[in-house]
Design a protein around this motif. Structure first.
Motif, PDB file in Angstrom:
ATOM      1  N   LYS A 129       0.827  -1.211   0.000  1.00 29.54           N
ATOM      2  CA  LYS A 129       0.000   0.000   0.000  1.00 29.54           C
ATOM      3  C   LYS A 129       0.860   1.259   0.000  1.00 29.54           C
ATOM      4  CE  LYS A 129      -3.988   2.077   2.329  1.00 29.54           C
ATOM      5  NZ  LYS A 129      -4.952   1.971   3.452  1.00 29.54           N
ATOM      6  N   ASN A 130       1.844   1.311   0.857  1.00 31.98           N
ATOM      7  CA  ASN A 130       2.774   2.451   0.904  1.00 31.98           C
ATOM      8  C   ASN A 130       4.190   1.934   0.680  1.00 31.98           C
ATOM      9  OD1 ASN A 130       0.848   4.574   1.652  1.00 31.98           O
ATOM     10  ND2 ASN A 130       0.650   3.411   3.553  1.00 31.98           N
ATOM     11  N   PRO A 131       4.514   1.633  -0.561  1.00 30.07           N
ATOM     12  CA  PRO A 131       5.792   0.964  -0.830  1.00 30.07           C
ATOM     13  C   PRO A 131       6.996   1.870  -0.584  1.00 30.07           C
ATOM     14  CG  PRO A 131       4.755   1.658  -2.883  1.00 30.07           C
ATOM     15  CD  PRO A 131       3.762   1.940  -1.789  1.00 30.07           C
ATOM     16  N   PRO A 132       8.010   1.366   0.104  1.00 30.72           N
ATOM     17  CA  PRO A 132       9.225   2.164   0.315  1.00 30.72           C
ATOM     18  C   PRO A 132      10.084   2.173  -0.949  1.00 30.72           C
ATOM     19  CG  PRO A 132       9.494  -0.011   1.282  1.00 30.72           C
ATOM     20  CD  PRO A 132       8.081   0.054   0.774  1.00 30.72           C
ATOM     21  N   ASP A 133      10.750   3.279  -1.194  1.00 29.90           N
ATOM     22  CA  ASP A 133      11.693   3.340  -2.317  1.00 29.90           C
ATOM     23  C   ASP A 133      12.959   2.566  -2.008  1.00 29.90           C
ATOM     24  OD1 ASP A 133      10.016   4.969  -3.825  1.00 29.90           O
ATOM     25  OD2 ASP A 133      10.805   6.800  -2.886  1.00 29.90           O
ATOM     26  N   SER A 134      13.274   2.486  -0.712  1.00 26.00           N
ATOM     27  CA  SER A 134      14.462   1.752  -0.307  1.00 26.00           C
ATOM     28  C   SER A 134      14.253   1.181   1.090  1.00 26.00           C
ATOM     29  CB  SER A 134      15.700   2.652  -0.332  1.00 26.00           C
ATOM     30  OG  SER A 134      15.579   3.674   0.654  1.00 26.00           O
ATOM     31  N   ILE A 135      15.007   0.147   1.392  1.00 28.70           N
ATOM     32  CA  ILE A 135      14.989  -0.472   2.715  1.00 28.70           C
ATOM     33  C   ILE A 135      16.431  -0.616   3.172  1.00 28.70           C
ATOM     34  CG2 ILE A 135      12.777  -1.677   2.495  1.00 28.70           C
ATOM     35  CD1 ILE A 135      14.247  -4.104   1.474  1.00 28.70           C
ATOM     36  N   SER A 136      16.639  -0.651   4.489  1.00 19.87           N
ATOM     37  CA  SER A 136      18.011  -0.744   4.982  1.00 19.87           C
ATOM     38  C   SER A 136      18.056  -1.431   6.338  1.00 19.87           C
ATOM     39  CB  SER A 136      18.635   0.647   5.097  1.00 19.87           C
ATOM     40  OG  SER A 136      18.039   1.379   6.155  1.00 19.87           O
ATOM     41  N   LEU A 137      19.245  -1.910   6.679  1.00 20.77           N
ATOM     42  CA  LEU A 137      19.434  -2.543   7.986  1.00 20.77           C
ATOM     43  C   LEU A 137      19.152  -1.563   9.117  1.00 20.77           C
ATOM     44  CD1 LEU A 137      22.667  -4.743   7.782  1.00 20.77           C
ATOM     45  CD2 LEU A 137      20.334  -5.531   8.144  1.00 20.77           C
ATOM     46  N   SER A 138      19.745  -0.375   9.037  1.00 20.60           N
ATOM     47  CA  SER A 138      19.609   0.579  10.138  1.00 20.60           C
ATOM     48  C   SER A 138      18.161   1.009  10.333  1.00 20.60           C
ATOM     49  CB  SER A 138      20.489   1.803   9.886  1.00 20.60           C
ATOM     50  OG  SER A 138      20.125   2.448   8.677  1.00 20.60           O
ATOM     51  N   LYS A 139      17.449   1.237   9.223  1.00 22.46           N
ATOM     52  CA  LYS A 139      16.072   1.729   9.319  1.00 22.46           C
ATOM     53  C   LYS A 139      15.094   0.622   9.692  1.00 22.46           C
ATOM     54  CE  LYS A 139      13.890   2.567   5.489  1.00 22.46           C
ATOM     55  NZ  LYS A 139      13.499   3.172   4.200  1.00 22.46           N
ATOM     56  N   ASP A 140      15.222  -0.520   9.051  1.00 24.08           N
ATOM     57  CA  ASP A 140      14.190  -1.544   9.169  1.00 24.08           C
ATOM     58  C   ASP A 140      14.498  -2.628  10.189  1.00 24.08           C
ATOM     59  OD1 ASP A 140      12.252  -0.763   6.987  1.00 24.08           O
ATOM     60  OD2 ASP A 140      14.103  -0.842   5.831  1.00 24.08           O
ATOM     61  N   PHE A 141      15.728  -2.687  10.684  1.00 21.94           N
ATOM     62  CA  PHE A 141      16.064  -3.683  11.699  1.00 21.94           C
ATOM     63  C   PHE A 141      16.491  -3.064  13.025  1.00 21.94           C
ATOM     64  CE2 PHE A 141      16.048  -6.387   8.036  1.00 21.94           C
ATOM     65  CZ  PHE A 141      15.819  -7.668   8.509  1.00 21.94           C
ATOM     66  N   PHE A 142      17.046  -1.841  12.980  1.00 23.30           N
ATOM     67  CA  PHE A 142      17.634  -1.259  14.187  1.00 23.30           C
ATOM     68  C   PHE A 142      17.065   0.121  14.534  1.00 23.30           C
ATOM     69  CE2 PHE A 142      21.021  -3.990  12.306  1.00 23.30           C
ATOM     70  CZ  PHE A 142      20.952  -4.999  13.246  1.00 23.30           C
ATOM     71  N   ASP A 143      15.828   0.394  14.121  1.00 16.89           N
ATOM     72  CA  ASP A 143      15.141   1.638  14.490  1.00 16.89           C
ATOM     73  C   ASP A 143      15.974   2.876  14.195  1.00 16.89           C
ATOM     74  OD1 ASP A 143      12.928   0.201  15.446  1.00 16.89           O
ATOM     75  OD2 ASP A 143      13.927  -0.106  17.372  1.00 16.89           O
ATOM     76  N   GLU A 144      16.642   2.869  13.058  1.00 19.81           N
ATOM     77  CA  GLU A 144      17.454   3.989  12.564  1.00 19.81           C
ATOM     78  C   GLU A 144      18.620   4.346  13.477  1.00 19.81           C
ATOM     79  OE1 GLU A 144      15.344   7.302  11.070  1.00 19.81           O
ATOM     80  OE2 GLU A 144      13.888   6.112   9.978  1.00 19.81           O
ATOM     81  N   LYS A 145      19.022   3.393  14.309  1.00 25.88           N
ATOM     82  CA  LYS A 145      20.194   3.607  15.148  1.00 25.88           C
ATOM     83  C   LYS A 145      21.450   3.348  14.319  1.00 25.88           C
ATOM     84  CE  LYS A 145      17.794   2.201  19.348  1.00 25.88           C
ATOM     85  NZ  LYS A 145      17.676   1.159  20.394  1.00 25.88           N
ATOM     86  N   LYS A 146      22.509   4.057  14.630  1.00 24.03           N
ATOM     87  CA  LYS A 146      23.775   3.878  13.936  1.00 24.03           C
ATOM     88  C   LYS A 146      24.346   2.502  14.275  1.00 24.03           C
ATOM     89  CE  LYS A 146      28.276   6.036  13.168  1.00 24.03           C
ATOM     90  NZ  LYS A 146      29.188   7.149  13.525  1.00 24.03           N
ATOM     91  N   THR A 147      24.754   1.784  13.237  1.00 24.95           N
ATOM     92  CA  THR A 147      25.305   0.443  13.431  1.00 24.95           C
ATOM     93  C   THR A 147      26.662   0.343  12.742  1.00 24.95           C
ATOM     94  OG1 THR A 147      24.199  -0.383  11.447  1.00 24.95           O
ATOM     95  CG2 THR A 147      23.011  -0.590  13.535  1.00 24.95           C
ATOM     96  N   ALA A 148      27.422  -0.668  13.134  1.00 20.52           N
ATOM     97  CA  ALA A 148      28.747  -0.864  12.553  1.00 20.52           C
ATOM     98  C   ALA A 148      28.649  -1.190  11.066  1.00 20.52           C
ATOM     99  CB  ALA A 148      29.479  -1.983  13.285  1.00 20.52           C
ATOM    100  N   VAL A 149      27.593  -1.874  10.677  1.00 22.53           N
ATOM    101  CA  VAL A 149      27.391  -2.259   9.275  1.00 22.53           C
ATOM    102  C   VAL A 149      25.989  -1.872   8.860  1.00 22.53           C
ATOM    103  CG1 VAL A 149      27.286  -4.185   7.646  1.00 22.53           C
ATOM    104  CG2 VAL A 149      28.993  -4.200   9.460  1.00 22.53           C
ATOM    105  N   ASP A 150      25.867  -1.301   7.677  1.00 20.51           N
ATOM    106  CA  ASP A 150      24.549  -0.975   7.144  1.00 20.51           C
ATOM    107  C   ASP A 150      24.498  -1.398   5.683  1.00 20.51           C
ATOM    108  OD1 ASP A 150      21.957  -0.154   7.047  1.00 20.51           O
ATOM    109  OD2 ASP A 150      22.381   1.995   7.182  1.00 20.51           O
ATOM    110  N   ALA A 151      23.319  -1.570   5.188  1.00 14.45           N
ATOM    111  CA  ALA A 151      23.126  -1.895   3.773  1.00 14.45           C
ATOM    112  C   ALA A 151      21.803  -1.299   3.342  1.00 14.45           C
ATOM    113  CB  ALA A 151      23.124  -3.407   3.563  1.00 14.45           C
TER     114      ALA A 151
END
Length: 284
Positions: A129-151
Protein backbone atom coordinates in the motif's frame (compact mmCIF):
# COMPACT_ATOMS: atom_id res chain seq x y z
CA UNK A 1 14.38 -42.21 12.12
CA UNK A 2 15.73 -38.83 11.04
CA UNK A 3 14.54 -37.84 7.60
CA UNK A 4 17.19 -36.38 5.35
CA UNK A 5 16.37 -33.17 3.56
CA UNK A 6 16.35 -33.45 -0.26
CA UNK A 7 19.22 -31.63 -1.87
CA UNK A 8 18.22 -28.64 -3.98
CA UNK A 9 20.54 -27.89 -6.86
CA UNK A 10 21.03 -24.57 -8.51
CA UNK A 11 18.91 -24.28 -11.63
CA UNK A 12 18.35 -21.47 -14.03
CA UNK A 13 15.31 -19.30 -13.56
CA UNK A 14 13.87 -17.03 -16.23
CA UNK A 15 15.47 -14.13 -14.31
CA UNK A 16 19.01 -15.51 -14.44
CA UNK A 17 18.56 -16.99 -17.91
CA UNK A 18 17.37 -13.68 -19.35
CA UNK A 19 20.28 -11.68 -17.98
CA UNK A 20 22.95 -14.19 -18.92
CA UNK A 21 22.73 -12.49 -22.30
CA UNK A 22 24.79 -9.29 -22.13
CA UNK A 23 22.40 -7.64 -24.60
CA UNK A 24 19.66 -7.76 -21.97
CA UNK A 25 22.07 -7.11 -19.12
CA UNK A 26 23.10 -3.86 -20.82
CA UNK A 27 19.43 -2.86 -21.13
CA UNK A 28 19.01 -3.58 -17.43
CA UNK A 29 21.98 -1.39 -16.53
CA UNK A 30 20.66 1.47 -18.68
CA UNK A 31 17.30 1.21 -16.93
CA UNK A 32 19.15 1.75 -13.64
CA UNK A 33 21.55 4.37 -15.04
CA UNK A 34 19.91 6.14 -18.00
CA UNK A 35 22.50 8.93 -17.71
CA UNK A 36 25.30 6.57 -18.75
CA UNK A 37 25.07 6.62 -22.55
CA UNK A 38 28.60 5.50 -23.41
CA UNK A 39 28.59 2.05 -21.82
CA UNK A 40 28.70 -1.02 -24.08
CA UNK A 41 28.36 -4.78 -23.66
CA UNK A 42 32.16 -5.02 -23.57
CA UNK A 43 32.18 -2.92 -20.38
CA UNK A 44 30.08 -5.46 -18.48
CA UNK A 45 31.68 -8.06 -16.29
CA UNK A 46 29.28 -10.70 -15.08
CA UNK A 47 30.22 -11.65 -11.53
CA UNK A 48 27.18 -13.76 -10.68
CA UNK A 49 28.08 -16.56 -8.27
CA UNK A 50 25.45 -19.23 -8.65
CA UNK A 51 26.77 -21.53 -5.93
CA UNK A 52 26.94 -19.14 -2.97
CA UNK A 53 25.71 -19.77 0.57
CA UNK A 54 23.54 -22.88 0.07
CA UNK A 55 22.25 -25.22 -2.61
CA UNK A 56 19.03 -23.41 -3.47
CA UNK A 57 17.21 -21.70 -6.27
CA UNK A 58 18.25 -18.10 -5.79
CA UNK A 59 17.36 -15.53 -8.40
CA UNK A 60 20.37 -13.36 -7.67
CA UNK A 61 22.44 -11.44 -10.18
CA UNK A 62 25.69 -9.58 -9.81
CA UNK A 63 27.69 -7.68 -12.39
CA UNK A 64 30.15 -4.82 -12.57
CA UNK A 65 30.52 -1.89 -14.96
CA UNK A 66 33.36 0.57 -14.50
CA UNK A 67 33.55 1.51 -10.84
CA UNK A 68 30.08 0.12 -10.01
CA UNK A 69 29.31 -3.29 -8.59
CA UNK A 70 25.60 -3.96 -8.95
CA UNK A 71 23.77 -6.66 -7.02
CA UNK A 72 20.16 -7.46 -7.87
CA UNK A 73 18.00 -9.84 -5.91
CA UNK A 74 14.64 -10.92 -7.24
CA UNK A 75 12.11 -11.11 -4.44
CA UNK A 76 9.40 -13.71 -4.35
CA UNK A 77 5.75 -12.72 -4.49
CA UNK A 78 5.52 -12.27 -0.70
CA UNK A 79 7.27 -9.28 0.82
CA UNK A 80 10.06 -9.76 3.36
CA UNK A 81 12.63 -7.38 4.81
CA UNK A 82 15.02 -10.31 5.13
CA UNK A 83 15.93 -9.60 1.52
CA UNK A 84 18.28 -6.92 2.90
CA UNK A 85 20.35 -9.55 4.70
CA UNK A 86 20.39 -11.78 1.67
CA UNK A 87 21.61 -8.91 -0.52
CA UNK A 88 24.31 -8.03 2.03
CA UNK A 89 25.54 -11.62 2.26
CA UNK A 90 25.59 -11.87 -1.52
CA UNK A 91 27.55 -8.62 -1.72
CA UNK A 92 30.17 -9.81 0.77
CA UNK A 93 30.61 -13.09 -1.06
CA UNK A 94 30.92 -11.21 -4.35
CA UNK A 95 33.58 -8.90 -2.88
CA UNK A 96 35.45 -11.95 -1.60
CA UNK A 97 35.47 -13.33 -5.14
CA UNK A 98 36.48 -9.94 -6.55
CA UNK A 99 39.53 -9.54 -4.29
CA UNK A 100 40.60 -13.09 -5.01
CA UNK A 101 40.21 -12.62 -8.77
CA UNK A 102 42.09 -9.32 -8.79
CA UNK A 103 44.80 -10.77 -6.50
CA UNK A 104 44.54 -7.96 -3.94
CA UNK A 105 45.99 -8.51 -0.47
CA UNK A 106 43.50 -7.67 2.25
CA UNK A 107 46.24 -8.15 4.88
CA UNK A 108 48.74 -5.79 3.28
CA UNK A 109 49.31 -2.12 4.11
CA UNK A 110 48.15 -0.90 0.68
CA UNK A 111 44.52 0.10 0.44
CA UNK A 112 42.69 -2.21 -1.92
CA UNK A 113 40.63 -0.98 -4.86
CA UNK A 114 36.99 -1.96 -4.83
CA UNK A 115 33.96 -1.06 -6.94
CA UNK A 116 31.16 0.95 -5.38
CA UNK A 117 28.22 -1.28 -4.47
CA UNK A 118 24.62 -0.76 -5.54
CA UNK A 119 21.94 -3.05 -4.11
CA UNK A 120 18.51 -3.55 -5.65
CA UNK A 121 15.56 -5.86 -5.18
CA UNK A 122 13.07 -6.46 -7.98
CA UNK A 123 9.71 -7.09 -6.32
CA UNK A 124 7.35 -9.12 -8.50
CA UNK A 125 4.39 -9.52 -6.12
CA UNK A 126 1.47 -7.26 -5.31
CA UNK A 127 2.71 -3.76 -4.62
CA UNK A 128 2.42 -2.79 -0.93
CA UNK A 129 0.00 0.00 0.00
CA UNK A 130 2.77 2.45 0.90
CA UNK A 131 5.79 0.96 -0.83
CA UNK A 132 9.23 2.16 0.32
CA UNK A 133 11.69 3.34 -2.32
CA UNK A 134 14.46 1.75 -0.31
CA UNK A 135 14.99 -0.47 2.72
CA UNK A 136 18.01 -0.74 4.98
CA UNK A 137 19.43 -2.54 7.99
CA UNK A 138 19.61 0.58 10.14
CA UNK A 139 16.07 1.73 9.32
CA UNK A 140 14.19 -1.54 9.17
CA UNK A 141 16.06 -3.68 11.70
CA UNK A 142 17.63 -1.26 14.19
CA UNK A 143 15.14 1.64 14.49
CA UNK A 144 17.45 3.99 12.56
CA UNK A 145 20.19 3.61 15.15
CA UNK A 146 23.77 3.88 13.94
CA UNK A 147 25.30 0.44 13.43
CA UNK A 148 28.75 -0.86 12.55
CA UNK A 149 27.39 -2.26 9.28
CA UNK A 150 24.55 -0.98 7.14
CA UNK A 151 23.13 -1.90 3.77
CA UNK A 152 20.61 0.10 1.75
CA UNK A 153 18.61 -1.68 -0.93
CA UNK A 154 16.59 0.15 -3.56
CA UNK A 155 13.24 -1.50 -4.27
CA UNK A 156 11.99 -1.72 -7.87
CA UNK A 157 8.25 -2.26 -8.41
CA UNK A 158 7.40 -0.37 -11.58
CA UNK A 159 5.49 -2.16 -14.34
CA UNK A 160 7.00 -0.12 -17.16
CA UNK A 161 7.03 -1.59 -20.65
CA UNK A 162 9.64 0.96 -21.69
CA UNK A 163 12.46 -0.80 -19.84
CA UNK A 164 13.45 -4.42 -19.34
CA UNK A 165 13.01 -4.38 -15.55
CA UNK A 166 9.39 -3.32 -15.94
CA UNK A 167 8.90 -5.93 -18.67
CA UNK A 168 10.23 -8.65 -16.40
CA UNK A 169 7.88 -7.60 -13.58
CA UNK A 170 4.95 -7.66 -16.03
CA UNK A 171 5.99 -11.12 -17.22
CA UNK A 172 5.94 -12.39 -13.60
CA UNK A 173 2.51 -10.91 -12.93
CA UNK A 174 1.04 -12.36 -16.13
CA UNK A 175 2.50 -15.71 -15.17
CA UNK A 176 0.96 -15.51 -11.68
CA UNK A 177 -2.45 -14.71 -13.23
CA UNK A 178 -2.22 -17.64 -15.64
CA UNK A 179 -1.08 -20.02 -12.92
CA UNK A 180 -4.15 -19.08 -10.86
CA UNK A 181 -6.30 -19.78 -13.90
CA UNK A 182 -4.72 -23.01 -15.19
CA UNK A 183 -2.74 -24.28 -12.19
CA UNK A 184 0.84 -25.47 -12.41
CA UNK A 185 0.52 -26.68 -15.98
CA UNK A 186 2.23 -26.25 -19.31
CA UNK A 187 -0.86 -24.40 -20.51
CA UNK A 188 -0.24 -21.68 -17.90
CA UNK A 189 3.34 -21.30 -19.15
CA UNK A 190 2.38 -21.20 -22.83
CA UNK A 191 -0.40 -18.67 -22.18
CA UNK A 192 2.04 -16.48 -20.27
CA UNK A 193 4.43 -16.52 -23.20
CA UNK A 194 1.66 -15.86 -25.73
CA UNK A 195 0.21 -12.91 -23.79
CA UNK A 196 3.62 -11.34 -23.19
CA UNK A 197 4.65 -11.66 -26.83
CA UNK A 198 1.37 -10.03 -27.89
CA UNK A 199 2.03 -7.18 -25.44
CA UNK A 200 5.62 -6.83 -26.67
CA UNK A 201 6.87 -7.81 -23.20
CA UNK A 202 10.24 -9.59 -23.44
CA UNK A 203 9.09 -10.50 -26.95
CA UNK A 204 12.51 -10.93 -28.55
CA UNK A 205 13.76 -13.08 -25.67
CA UNK A 206 10.62 -15.23 -25.56
CA UNK A 207 10.62 -15.78 -29.33
CA UNK A 208 14.27 -16.83 -29.39
CA UNK A 209 14.16 -19.01 -26.26
CA UNK A 210 10.57 -20.17 -25.96
CA UNK A 211 11.38 -23.88 -25.57
CA UNK A 212 14.07 -23.09 -23.01
CA UNK A 213 11.69 -20.86 -21.02
CA UNK A 214 9.02 -23.58 -21.03
CA UNK A 215 11.56 -26.14 -19.80
CA UNK A 216 12.77 -23.80 -17.04
CA UNK A 217 9.28 -23.06 -15.77
CA UNK A 218 8.11 -26.67 -15.92
CA UNK A 219 11.21 -27.72 -13.96
CA UNK A 220 10.34 -25.13 -11.31
CA UNK A 221 6.83 -26.64 -11.14
CA UNK A 222 8.36 -30.09 -10.54
CA UNK A 223 10.64 -28.70 -7.82
CA UNK A 224 7.74 -26.97 -6.09
CA UNK A 225 5.69 -30.20 -6.06
CA UNK A 226 8.63 -32.10 -4.57
CA UNK A 227 9.07 -29.52 -1.82
CA UNK A 228 5.36 -29.34 -1.07
CA UNK A 229 5.29 -33.13 -0.73
CA UNK A 230 8.38 -33.00 1.49
CA UNK A 231 6.84 -30.30 3.70
CA UNK A 232 3.63 -32.35 3.99
CA UNK A 233 5.65 -35.42 4.96
CA UNK A 234 7.47 -33.45 7.65
CA UNK A 235 4.17 -32.09 8.94
CA UNK A 236 2.65 -35.58 9.08
CA UNK A 237 5.70 -37.00 10.88
CA UNK A 238 5.62 -34.16 13.41
CA UNK A 239 1.92 -34.74 14.08
CA UNK A 240 2.55 -38.48 14.51
CA UNK A 241 5.39 -37.89 16.99
CA UNK A 242 3.24 -35.52 19.03
CA UNK A 243 0.36 -38.03 19.03
CA UNK A 244 2.71 -40.80 20.15
CA UNK A 245 3.98 -38.66 23.04
CA UNK A 246 0.38 -37.97 24.09
CA UNK A 247 -0.48 -41.68 23.93
CA UNK A 248 2.62 -42.54 25.96
CA UNK A 249 1.63 -40.10 28.72
CA UNK A 250 -1.89 -41.53 28.81
CA UNK A 251 -0.62 -45.13 29.01
CA UNK A 252 1.75 -44.21 31.86
CA UNK A 253 -1.14 -42.62 33.81
CA UNK A 254 -3.11 -45.87 33.46
CA UNK A 255 -6.52 -44.22 33.69
CA UNK A 256 -7.79 -45.23 30.24
CA UNK A 257 -7.87 -48.47 28.27
CA UNK A 258 -5.91 -48.77 25.01
CA UNK A 259 -9.21 -48.77 23.11
CA UNK A 260 -10.18 -45.44 24.73
CA UNK A 261 -6.74 -43.97 24.00
CA UNK A 262 -7.07 -45.08 20.35
CA UNK A 263 -10.32 -43.10 20.12
CA UNK A 264 -8.66 -40.08 21.73
CA UNK A 265 -5.47 -40.26 19.61
CA UNK A 266 -6.66 -41.52 16.19
CA UNK A 267 -3.25 -41.15 14.55
CA UNK A 268 -1.99 -44.10 16.63
CA UNK A 269 -3.54 -47.48 15.81
CA UNK A 270 -4.54 -49.98 18.49
CA UNK A 271 -1.70 -52.32 17.41
CA UNK A 272 0.80 -49.45 17.73
CA UNK A 273 -0.58 -48.64 21.17
CA UNK A 274 -0.09 -52.27 22.26
CA UNK A 275 3.55 -52.15 21.08
CA UNK A 276 4.04 -48.82 22.85
CA UNK A 277 2.55 -50.25 26.07
CA UNK A 278 4.92 -53.22 25.84
CA UNK A 279 7.91 -50.89 25.39
CA UNK A 280 6.87 -48.87 28.44
CA UNK A 281 6.50 -52.00 30.54
CA UNK A 282 9.96 -53.21 29.52
CA UNK A 283 11.46 -49.87 30.54
CA UNK A 284 9.71 -49.87 33.90
Amino acid sequence: MTQSMPKRKIKDSVFTNLFQDKKYLLRLYKALHPEDNSVTEDDIRDVTMKHILVDADYNDLGFSIGDKLIILVESQSSWTLNIIIRALMYLMQTYHDYFKRTKQNLYGYKKVNMPKPELYVIFTGEKPKNPPDSISLSKDFFDEKKTAVDAEVRVLYQEDESNIIGEYIIFCKVYNEQRKKYGQTKEAVLETIRICKNRNVLKEYLESKEKEVVDIMMTLFDDQEIWEAYAKDIEDNTAFREARKTAERMIRKGKMSLEEIADYVPLISLDELRKLEAEIMQMA
